[in-house]
Enzyme design. Structure first.
Site, PDB file in Angstrom:
ATOM      1  N   ALA A 113       2.540  23.334  -6.926  1.00  0.00           N
ATOM      2  CA  ALA A 113       2.998  22.269  -6.016  1.00  0.00           C
ATOM      3  C   ALA A 113       2.290  20.960  -6.346  1.00  0.00           C
ATOM      4  CB  ALA A 113       2.707  22.663  -4.577  1.00  0.00           C
ATOM      5  N   GLU A 157       5.522  30.946 -10.534  1.00  0.00           N
ATOM      6  CA  GLU A 157       6.755  31.425  -9.873  1.00  0.00           C
ATOM      7  C   GLU A 157       7.990  30.923 -10.614  1.00  0.00           C
ATOM      8  OE1 GLU A 157       5.393  29.978  -5.982  1.00  0.00           O
ATOM      9  OE2 GLU A 157       5.715  32.024  -5.245  1.00  0.00           O
ATOM     10  N   GLU A 213      -2.557  30.456  -3.949  1.00  0.00           N
ATOM     11  CA  GLU A 213      -2.183  30.001  -2.609  1.00  0.00           C
ATOM     12  C   GLU A 213      -3.133  30.500  -1.515  1.00  0.00           C
ATOM     13  OE1 GLU A 213      -0.199  30.996  -4.950  1.00  0.00           O
ATOM     14  OE2 GLU A 213       1.409  29.518  -5.150  1.00  0.00           O
TER      15      GLU A 213
END
Ligand code: NAI
Length: 699
Positions: free
Chosen positions: A61, A105, A125
């Site tokens: 992210a 991912e 995460e």
């Protein structure tokens, strides 16, 4: 657009290009889906490679997007991954350097993966109190097996690609490139080799199972529970990975999303995300730009080989920087060196330090009794007795001998750094470097900026702090700087609580249940109650009207300085550190109440916690207002890394934000009515009052 599209013969290459780590921000995501559409529409393209420019495949992210509406805007990461899976032409992830979080991912959504050796692969995460939210929990077990995947997801730790490639039966990498340099060419060749393969393989279609089934997950859950108290995410990792073995892929994805969303709103995740950002923000000083020139620090001198001098020296030895220690007498030097040796030797015994590393470090250490021997050091740190007169003599001497441009630092914990600077003719070179005890262990370094400290000195010391692996926080000059200035108010409250009816053990237990490593009274016994006594005596002269409970002074008058005298707020048995409640102390407190005409009352644990923590918050607000700290998050970092504030609460200022500043002010107003307490104490700091009235937060 932060992804580039190129065609090499019959292979299209989509290159994410969003420095520094190709974060999957909105424009990168759009770049990828646009590239995919183009490639699928171009009849001459037979296969698609997706890779990252520069120093990463993708770090996941984009932290710049955290918390903004852009983070979830379509195409979101889930949609990008679906588009990769749906591509009618084979997609090949060419992975190198860093492949983490959403980056991994994304790669798992490709039909094939080729990796360069030396790639750091992780789903980190959990470190932000979350679980992977774009299929990581459902796809990773399918390519690495349940156990390896769960280890990675629960720990968040990175594993090198070559190690993963050796896992029996692994399907994460279809091929390892022979080197990072040849990855691009090998990826093109690999893409051509699979151009005609049909049907295209999808990770989602692979099975996920563990031979021991429920027994394994029960075991994993027990392990994780024991290790992750206060944090909900690790246990949830077990749940979702288990779901990958029991549910259909799409149902597992629904659960993953649900768990991810719920975790996002937990105070624990908010705390961890806050710390992640706060840690990075500490190094930013508003008026010292990142490109400020720095001085070179190739050697360090330390004055004083006591408790602090020894620990401070170890930091630099550990980083490969030579240290010369100066003392007044040879036996003080000998004692200091012996302590350093003992510390290292115990690390060697425990297997934490290799013998050759130990030898290298000791070889960097030298000693002297002569100031003239220090003259060439680039930085000198003073750690002598905490008396202005002693510091004056040391700094006058340093001014005389040190080469021009050397940085002169003091480790003082309470004295005025501007005054110390005034003992020299080079105040621009003087700075506070306030380490915490034990200095070789504690992460916090308060960098105290004097009125005349040079910007290049600030930039140099902050960079050096990073090199010796400290969390460096800038503080302006005031009594106690950030951390100890706040702890004074916390300690005063702890004293008032005793006056009103609490026992030391009740106060300690309450705040330890809140999550502090140690309550104020156990802490006092560990650090030595005489230190606080000396500071209170000095402050009594400077601020005669400051109200304190007299209990701590009375304790010291009994000679109960803490663990070192075998007795403090608690009793101690020889050689043990267990704090045993002391009848004598409880009676002393009781007698004190009688003298003061106080009828003790029962105080709830909730009140104890609120009074201690809100005392920190109120002083913290003043510290921001006075410009001693440039932002509230710096205060949180000080308390998390130097004072044992519970990590899962994110620091005092974030905790106050989470409680709601309006509620904090309301509680303070209630405490103001308390007859024994110092009513003026609970006057909300103007900044706190203003933010509360406007419905705002510190962050
Ligand atoms: P300490 O008493 O253990 O060590 C001080 C050392 O300095 C002694 O070995 C002494 O012989 C030497 N010394 C004194 N005057 C000297 C001089 N003129 N020239 C050379 N050496 C001299 O004290 P400690 O605890 O190491 O504290 C040192 C400084 O660090 C103080 O300013 C203190 O406030 C500060 N500090 C202490 C912390 C702690 O937890 N002990 C934490 C943070 C800062």
């Amino acid at each position: 657009m932060t992804a580039e599209y190129q065609v090499h013969g019959d292979v299209a290459v989509i290159t994410m290009n969003n420095p520094p780590v190709n974060g999957l921000g909105y424009s990168t995501r759009v770049g990828i889906t646009d590239g995919l559409s183009k490639a699928n529409a171009d009849a001459s393209v037979k296969a698609i490679v997706i890779t990252g420019a520069g120093k990463a495949f993708s770090g996941g992210a984009d932290i710049k997007e955290f918390g903004s509406p852009k983070a979830g805007a379509e195409p979101n990461l889930l949609s990008v991954i679906l588009a990769l899976e749906a591509s009618t032409k084979p997609t090949v992830a060419a992975i190198h350097s860093v492949c983490m979080g959403g980056g991994l991912e994304l790669a798992l959504g490709c039909h094939y993966r080729i990796a360069a050796p030396g790639t750091q692969v992780a789903l980190p995460e959990v470190k932000l109190g979350l679980i992977p939210g774009a299929g990581g929990t459902q796809r990773l077990p399918r390519v690495l097996g349940v156990e390896t995947a769960l280890n990675m997801i629960v720990s968040g730790e990175a594993v090198p690609s070559e190690l993963l490639a050796q896992q029996p039966g692994q399907k994460l990498f279809d091929k390892m490139a022979s080197s990072p340099a040849s990855l691009a060419d090998e990826a093109l060749a690999y893409a051509r080799s699979v151009a005609d393969a049909r049907p295209l393989p999808l990770v989602r279609n692979l099975p996920s199972k563990h031979p021991l089934g429920d027994a394994y997950f029960q075991f994993a859950r027990n392990m994780v529970k024991g290790m992750s108290k206060n944090f909900p995410a690790p246990e949830k990792c077990v749940d979702v990975v288990e779901a990958s073995t029991k549910k259909k892929f799409d149902e597992g994805m629904v659960l993953e999303r649900e768990v991810f969303t719920n975790l996002m709103f937990t105070p624990e995740s908010r705390a961890l995300r806050h710390i992640f950002m706060a840690e990075r923000a500490t190094s930013k000083i508003p008026d010292v730009p990142e490109d400020t020139p720095k001085r070179e620090i190739k050697s360090v001198a330390v004055i004083g080989a006591g408790t602090m001098g020894g620990g401070i020296s170890m930091n630099f030895l550990n980083a490969g920087i030579p240290v010369k220690i100066l003392e007044m007498k040879q036996d003080a030097l000998d004692r200091g060196i012996a302590t350093i040796k003992k510390n290292y030797e115990s690390q060697v015994k425990k297997g934490k330090l290799k013998q050759d590393k130990y030898d290298q470090r000791m070889a960097l250490l030298s000693t002297t009794l002569e100031y003239s021997d220090l003259k060439d050091a680039d930085l000198v740190i003073e750690a002598v007795f905490e008396e202005m007169g002693v510091k004056q003599k040391v700094f006058e001497k340093l001014d005389e001998v040190m080469k021009p441009g050397a940085i002169l630092a003091s480790n003082t914990s309470t004295l005025d750094v501007n005054k110390i600077a005034s003992f020299t003719k080079r105040p621009q070179d003087v700075v506070g470097m306030h380490f915490f005890s034990p200095a070789n262990v504690m992460k916090l370094l308060e960098v105290v900026r004097g009125a005349k400290t040079g910007k290049d000195v600030m930039a140099t010391v902050m960079a050096l702090g990073k090199k010796i692996k400290k969390t460096s926080v800038v503080s302006g000059v005031c009594d106690g700087f950030i951390g100890n200035r706040m702890i004074e108010q916390y300690s005063r409250q702890a004293g008032f609580l005793l006056d009103e009816g609490a026992t030391p053990q009740q106060v300690d237990k309450a705040i330890e249940r809140f999550g502090f490593a140690m309550g104020p009274f156990r802490m006092g016994d560990l650090a030595g109650n005489d230190i606080g006594w000396a500071i209170r005596k000095r402050r009594a002269e400077e601020r005669p009207n400051m109200l304190y409970s007299r209990t701590a002074d009375k304790l010291c008058e009994l000679g109960r300085f803490g663990q070192k005298t075998g007795a403090g707020w608690y009793d101690y048995q020889a050689g043990k550190r267990d704090a045993i409640p002391s009848e004598l102390v409880n009676k002393m407190i009781d007698d004190h109440r009688k003298e003061q005409g106080i009828t003790p009352r029962k105080i709830s644990d909730e009140e104890i916690v609120q009074r201690l923590v809100f005392a920190l918050v109120n002083e913290g607000a003043r510290i921001v207002e006075d410009g001693i700290a440039s932002k509230a998050s710096d205060i949180d970092m000080v308390y998390l890394t130097g004072y044992g504030f519970p990590i899962h609460r994110g620091g005092p200022m974030l905790y106050a934000d989470q409680v709601g500043l309006f509620n904090v002010v309301q509680a303070m107003k209630r405490f103001q009515k308390n007859p024994r307490d110092d009513a003026s104490f609970w006057e909300p700091a103007p900044l706190l009052a203003k933010l509360a009235a406007e419905g705002k937060t510190f962050s």
